[in-house]
Design a protein around this motif. Structure first.
Motif, PDB file in Angstrom:
ATOM      1  N   ARG A   1      10.633   9.308   5.409  1.00 28.35           N
ATOM      2  CA  ARG A   1      10.573   9.767   4.022  1.00 28.35           C
ATOM      3  C   ARG A   1       9.335   9.186   3.366  1.00 28.35           C
ATOM      4  O   ARG A   1       8.973   8.056   3.591  1.00 28.35           O
ATOM      5  CB  ARG A   1      11.793   9.286   3.247  1.00 28.35           C
ATOM      6  CG  ARG A   1      13.086   9.788   3.771  1.00 28.35           C
ATOM      7  CD  ARG A   1      14.220   9.278   2.903  1.00 28.35           C
ATOM      8  NE  ARG A   1      14.017   7.893   2.528  1.00 28.35           N
ATOM      9  CZ  ARG A   1      14.818   6.890   2.823  1.00 28.35           C
ATOM     10  NH1 ARG A   1      15.893   7.116   3.535  1.00 28.35           N
ATOM     11  NH2 ARG A   1      14.570   5.662   2.428  1.00 28.35           N
ATOM     12  N   GLN A   2       8.718   9.984   2.553  1.00 30.54           N
ATOM     13  CA  GLN A   2       7.588   9.521   1.766  1.00 30.54           C
ATOM     14  C   GLN A   2       7.837   9.903   0.324  1.00 30.54           C
ATOM     15  O   GLN A   2       8.391  10.955   0.040  1.00 30.54           O
ATOM     16  CB  GLN A   2       6.278  10.134   2.244  1.00 30.54           C
ATOM     17  CG  GLN A   2       5.863   9.640   3.608  1.00 30.54           C
ATOM     18  CD  GLN A   2       4.533  10.234   4.025  1.00 30.54           C
ATOM     19  OE1 GLN A   2       4.035  11.157   3.406  1.00 30.54           O
ATOM     20  NE2 GLN A   2       3.978   9.713   5.089  1.00 30.54           N
ATOM     21  N   SER A   3       7.432   9.049  -0.574  1.00 30.19           N
ATOM     22  CA  SER A   3       7.633   9.347  -1.987  1.00 30.19           C
ATOM     23  C   SER A   3       6.634  10.397  -2.448  1.00 30.19           C
ATOM     24  O   SER A   3       5.638  10.672  -1.783  1.00 30.19           O
ATOM     25  CB  SER A   3       7.482   8.084  -2.829  1.00 30.19           C
ATOM     26  OG  SER A   3       6.147   7.637  -2.803  1.00 30.19           O
ATOM     27  N   LYS A   4       6.898  10.978  -3.622  1.00 32.15           N
ATOM     28  CA  LYS A   4       5.982  11.973  -4.164  1.00 32.15           C
ATOM     29  C   LYS A   4       4.606  11.377  -4.408  1.00 32.15           C
ATOM     30  O   LYS A   4       3.604  12.041  -4.236  1.00 32.15           O
ATOM     31  CB  LYS A   4       6.557  12.533  -5.464  1.00 32.15           C
ATOM     32  CG  LYS A   4       7.788  13.363  -5.270  1.00 32.15           C
ATOM     33  CD  LYS A   4       8.317  13.854  -6.591  1.00 32.15           C
ATOM     34  CE  LYS A   4       9.595  14.631  -6.385  1.00 32.15           C
ATOM     35  NZ  LYS A   4      10.163  15.094  -7.646  1.00 32.15           N
ATOM     36  N   GLN A   5       4.571  10.103  -4.785  1.00 30.40           N
ATOM     37  CA  GLN A   5       3.302   9.440  -5.049  1.00 30.40           C
ATOM     38  C   GLN A   5       2.471   9.347  -3.758  1.00 30.40           C
ATOM     39  O   GLN A   5       1.260   9.497  -3.790  1.00 30.40           O
ATOM     40  CB  GLN A   5       3.529   8.050  -5.600  1.00 30.40           C
ATOM     41  CG  GLN A   5       2.259   7.317  -5.950  1.00 30.40           C
ATOM     42  CD  GLN A   5       2.544   5.931  -6.485  1.00 30.40           C
ATOM     43  OE1 GLN A   5       3.663   5.426  -6.389  1.00 30.40           O
ATOM     44  NE2 GLN A   5       1.537   5.302  -7.045  1.00 30.40           N
ATOM     45  N   ASP A   6       3.121   9.111  -2.613  1.00 28.89           N
ATOM     46  CA  ASP A   6       2.402   8.986  -1.358  1.00 28.89           C
ATOM     47  C   ASP A   6       1.816  10.318  -0.889  1.00 28.89           C
ATOM     48  O   ASP A   6       0.846  10.343  -0.156  1.00 28.89           O
ATOM     49  CB  ASP A   6       3.324   8.447  -0.262  1.00 28.89           C
ATOM     50  CG  ASP A   6       3.743   7.017  -0.518  1.00 28.89           C
ATOM     51  OD1 ASP A   6       3.040   6.331  -1.285  1.00 28.89           O
ATOM     52  OD2 ASP A   6       4.756   6.591   0.044  1.00 28.89           O
ATOM     53  N   ASN A   7       2.416  11.437  -1.288  1.00 29.15           N
ATOM     54  CA  ASN A   7       1.986  12.744  -0.823  1.00 29.15           C
ATOM     55  C   ASN A   7       0.966  13.396  -1.731  1.00 29.15           C
ATOM     56  O   ASN A   7       0.514  14.502  -1.473  1.00 29.15           O
ATOM     57  CB  ASN A   7       3.194  13.676  -0.666  1.00 29.15           C
ATOM     58  CG  ASN A   7       4.077  13.258   0.476  1.00 29.15           C
ATOM     59  OD1 ASN A   7       3.596  12.680   1.454  1.00 29.15           O
ATOM     60  ND2 ASN A   7       5.368  13.523   0.372  1.00 29.15           N
TER      61      ASN A   7
ATOM     62  N   PRO B   1       0.304   4.620  10.140  1.00 32.44           N
ATOM     63  CA  PRO B   1       0.893   5.202  11.349  1.00 32.44           C
ATOM     64  C   PRO B   1       2.354   4.793  11.547  1.00 32.44           C
ATOM     65  O   PRO B   1       3.056   5.430  12.314  1.00 32.44           O
ATOM     66  CB  PRO B   1       0.018   4.671  12.478  1.00 32.44           C
ATOM     67  CG  PRO B   1      -0.579   3.421  11.947  1.00 32.44           C
ATOM     68  CD  PRO B   1      -0.728   3.637  10.473  1.00 32.44           C
ATOM     69  N   ASN B   2       2.814   3.761  10.859  1.00 36.00           N
ATOM     70  CA  ASN B   2       4.192   3.299  11.019  1.00 36.00           C
ATOM     71  C   ASN B   2       5.094   3.708   9.863  1.00 36.00           C
ATOM     72  O   ASN B   2       6.184   3.159   9.723  1.00 36.00           O
ATOM     73  CB  ASN B   2       4.208   1.770  11.164  1.00 36.00           C
ATOM     74  CG  ASN B   2       3.539   1.315  12.434  1.00 36.00           C
ATOM     75  OD1 ASN B   2       3.690   1.947  13.471  1.00 36.00           O
ATOM     76  ND2 ASN B   2       2.798   0.245  12.359  1.00 36.00           N
ATOM     77  N   SER B   3       4.682   4.640   9.037  1.00 41.47           N
ATOM     78  CA  SER B   3       5.489   5.018   7.870  1.00 41.47           C
ATOM     79  C   SER B   3       6.849   5.576   8.269  1.00 41.47           C
ATOM     80  O   SER B   3       7.823   5.384   7.554  1.00 41.47           O
ATOM     81  CB  SER B   3       4.735   6.014   7.000  1.00 41.47           C
ATOM     82  OG  SER B   3       4.529   7.217   7.699  1.00 41.47           O
TER      83      SER B   3
ATOM     84  N   GLY C   1       0.819  -1.209   0.000  1.00 41.78           N
ATOM     85  CA  GLY C   1       0.000   0.000   0.000  1.00 41.78           C
ATOM     86  C   GLY C   1       0.844   1.246   0.000  1.00 41.78           C
ATOM     87  O   GLY C   1       2.065   1.211  -0.115  1.00 41.78           O
ATOM     88  N   THR C   2       0.182   2.370   0.111  1.00 36.96           N
ATOM     89  CA  THR C   2       0.902   3.632   0.209  1.00 36.96           C
ATOM     90  C   THR C   2       1.107   3.964   1.676  1.00 36.96           C
ATOM     91  O   THR C   2       0.438   3.428   2.546  1.00 36.96           O
ATOM     92  CB  THR C   2       0.129   4.772  -0.464  1.00 36.96           C
ATOM     93  OG1 THR C   2      -1.132   4.903   0.189  1.00 36.96           O
ATOM     94  CG2 THR C   2      -0.076   4.506  -1.932  1.00 36.96           C
TER      95      THR C   2
END
Length: 63
Positions: A53-59, A44-46, A38-39
């Motif tokens: 860090r989160q990718s551009k797709q996740d944001n 809560p554990n990302s 998933g994204t």
């Protein structure tokens, strides 16, 4: 003796399967793929599995 041979064969097959699963997980991790599928936007554990860090797709926000 034949019971031992059967147990040995099953143990070798299981060890090979487990080895392939671990190899696949390590390969996917090196390629940056998510293990959960998933994204991370609502997870809560990302911050634990991706160091915050989160990718551009996740944001991306839904249009």
């Amino acid at each position: 003796m034949s019971g031992f041979l059967g147990t040995l064969i099953v143990a070798i097959i299981l060890a090979a399967i487990i080895g392939l699963v671990i190899y696949s997980m390590v390969k996917d991790k090196k390629q940056g793929k998510h293990s959960c599928g998933g994204t991370c936007g609502c997870c809560p554990n990302s911050s634990l599995c991706h160091g915050g860090r989160q990718s551009k797709q996740d944001n991306k926000t839904p249009s």
